[in-house]
Design a protein around this motif. Structure first.
Motif, PDB file in Angstrom:
ATOM      1  N   ARG A 120       0.850  -1.050   0.006  1.00  9.15           N
ATOM      2  CA  ARG A 120      -0.161  -0.152   0.100  1.00  9.15           C
ATOM      3  C   ARG A 120       0.874   1.161   0.050  1.00  9.15           C
ATOM      4  O   ARG A 120       0.544   2.363  -0.637  1.00  9.15           O
ATOM      5  CB  ARG A 120      -0.986   0.128   1.155  1.00  9.15           C
ATOM      6  CG  ARG A 120      -2.150   1.250   1.170  1.00  9.15           C
ATOM      7  CD  ARG A 120      -2.959   1.103   2.186  1.00  9.15           C
ATOM      8  NE  ARG A 120      -3.999   2.309   2.063  1.00  9.15           N
ATOM      9  CZ  ARG A 120      -4.679   2.830   2.873  1.00  9.15           C
ATOM     10  NH1 ARG A 120      -4.593   2.397   4.298  1.00  9.15           N
ATOM     11  NH2 ARG A 120      -5.415   3.832   2.786  1.00  9.15           N
ATOM     12  N   ASP A 180      -0.559   3.626  -2.502  1.00  8.11           N
ATOM     13  CA  ASP A 180      -1.347   4.363  -2.072  1.00  8.11           C
ATOM     14  C   ASP A 180      -0.753   5.139  -0.970  1.00  8.11           C
ATOM     15  O   ASP A 180      -1.188   5.011   0.271  1.00  8.11           O
ATOM     16  CB  ASP A 180      -2.530   3.741  -1.741  1.00  8.11           C
ATOM     17  CG  ASP A 180      -3.833   4.824  -0.974  1.00  8.11           C
ATOM     18  OD1 ASP A 180      -3.639   6.269  -1.430  1.00  8.11           O
ATOM     19  OD2 ASP A 180      -4.449   4.252  -0.435  1.00  8.11           O
ATOM     20  N   SER A 220      -1.764   5.586   3.035  1.00  9.82           N
ATOM     21  CA  SER A 220      -0.913   4.650   4.169  1.00  9.82           C
ATOM     22  C   SER A 220      -0.650   5.812   5.262  1.00  9.82           C
ATOM     23  O   SER A 220      -0.683   5.783   6.346  1.00  9.82           O
ATOM     24  CB  SER A 220       0.250   4.133   3.428  1.00  9.82           C
ATOM     25  OG  SER A 220      -0.127   3.115   2.592  1.00  9.82           O
ATOM     26  N   SER A 234       7.992   1.135   3.336  1.00 12.44           N
ATOM     27  CA  SER A 234       7.591   0.113   2.641  1.00 12.44           C
ATOM     28  C   SER A 234       8.404  -1.202   2.727  1.00 12.44           C
ATOM     29  O   SER A 234       8.145  -2.398   2.730  1.00 12.44           O
ATOM     30  CB  SER A 234       7.323   0.348   1.177  1.00 12.44           C
ATOM     31  OG  SER A 234       8.627   0.869   0.555  1.00 12.44           O
TER      32      SER A 234
END
Length: 126
Positions: free
Chosen positions: A22, A26, A30, A52
């Motif tokens: 995510r 996005d 997040s 990430s």
């Protein structure tokens, strides 16, 4: 009991993977979930890349531990969340951040589940 703990670790690994991906697809959503506003430029690159990588690496380590039957893979994601919880506590104690118990408590629970999995599953494989 072994299948239950393996299932729990699998769920945690899956959630970590979804959270990491995510951040790629996005990041605004997040960031909002974490109470953050996105940076711009290199700062944005750092946020997306670093956060990430934490989640995706943690996820892959847990999956490897499950599928290889080697609990040593569980130590890295456990350390990642323990130090995240410590870092949040340091931010609160020394840097005027809000006390983020809504993040710290799940991180502690995650670490305890992983430590339990290490202990239980290591006995199963030896």
């Amino acid at each position: 009991m072994v299948k239950a703990i393996q299932g729990l670790v699998f769920i945690m690994a899956s959630v970590f993977m979804m959270m990491g991906l995510r951040w790629w697809f996005d990041p605004a959503g997040s960031a909002a979930e974490f109470g953050m506003t996105l940076s711009t430029g290199v700062g944005l690159s750092t946020e997306i890349g670093d956060i990430s990588s934490l989640f995706i690496t943690g996820s892959l380590c847990m999956f490897l531990g499950l599928f290889k039957g080697d609990v040593r893979w569980f130590y890295a994601p456990t350390l990642l969340v323990v130090f995240a919880a410590i870092g949040r506590t340091v931010a609160w104690a020394f840097h005027d951040a809000s006390l983020a118990l809504s993040f710290i408590l799940p991180e502690v629970m995650f670490a305890l589940i992983n430590l339990g999995a290490i202990r239980l599953l290591d006995k199963e494989t030896t």
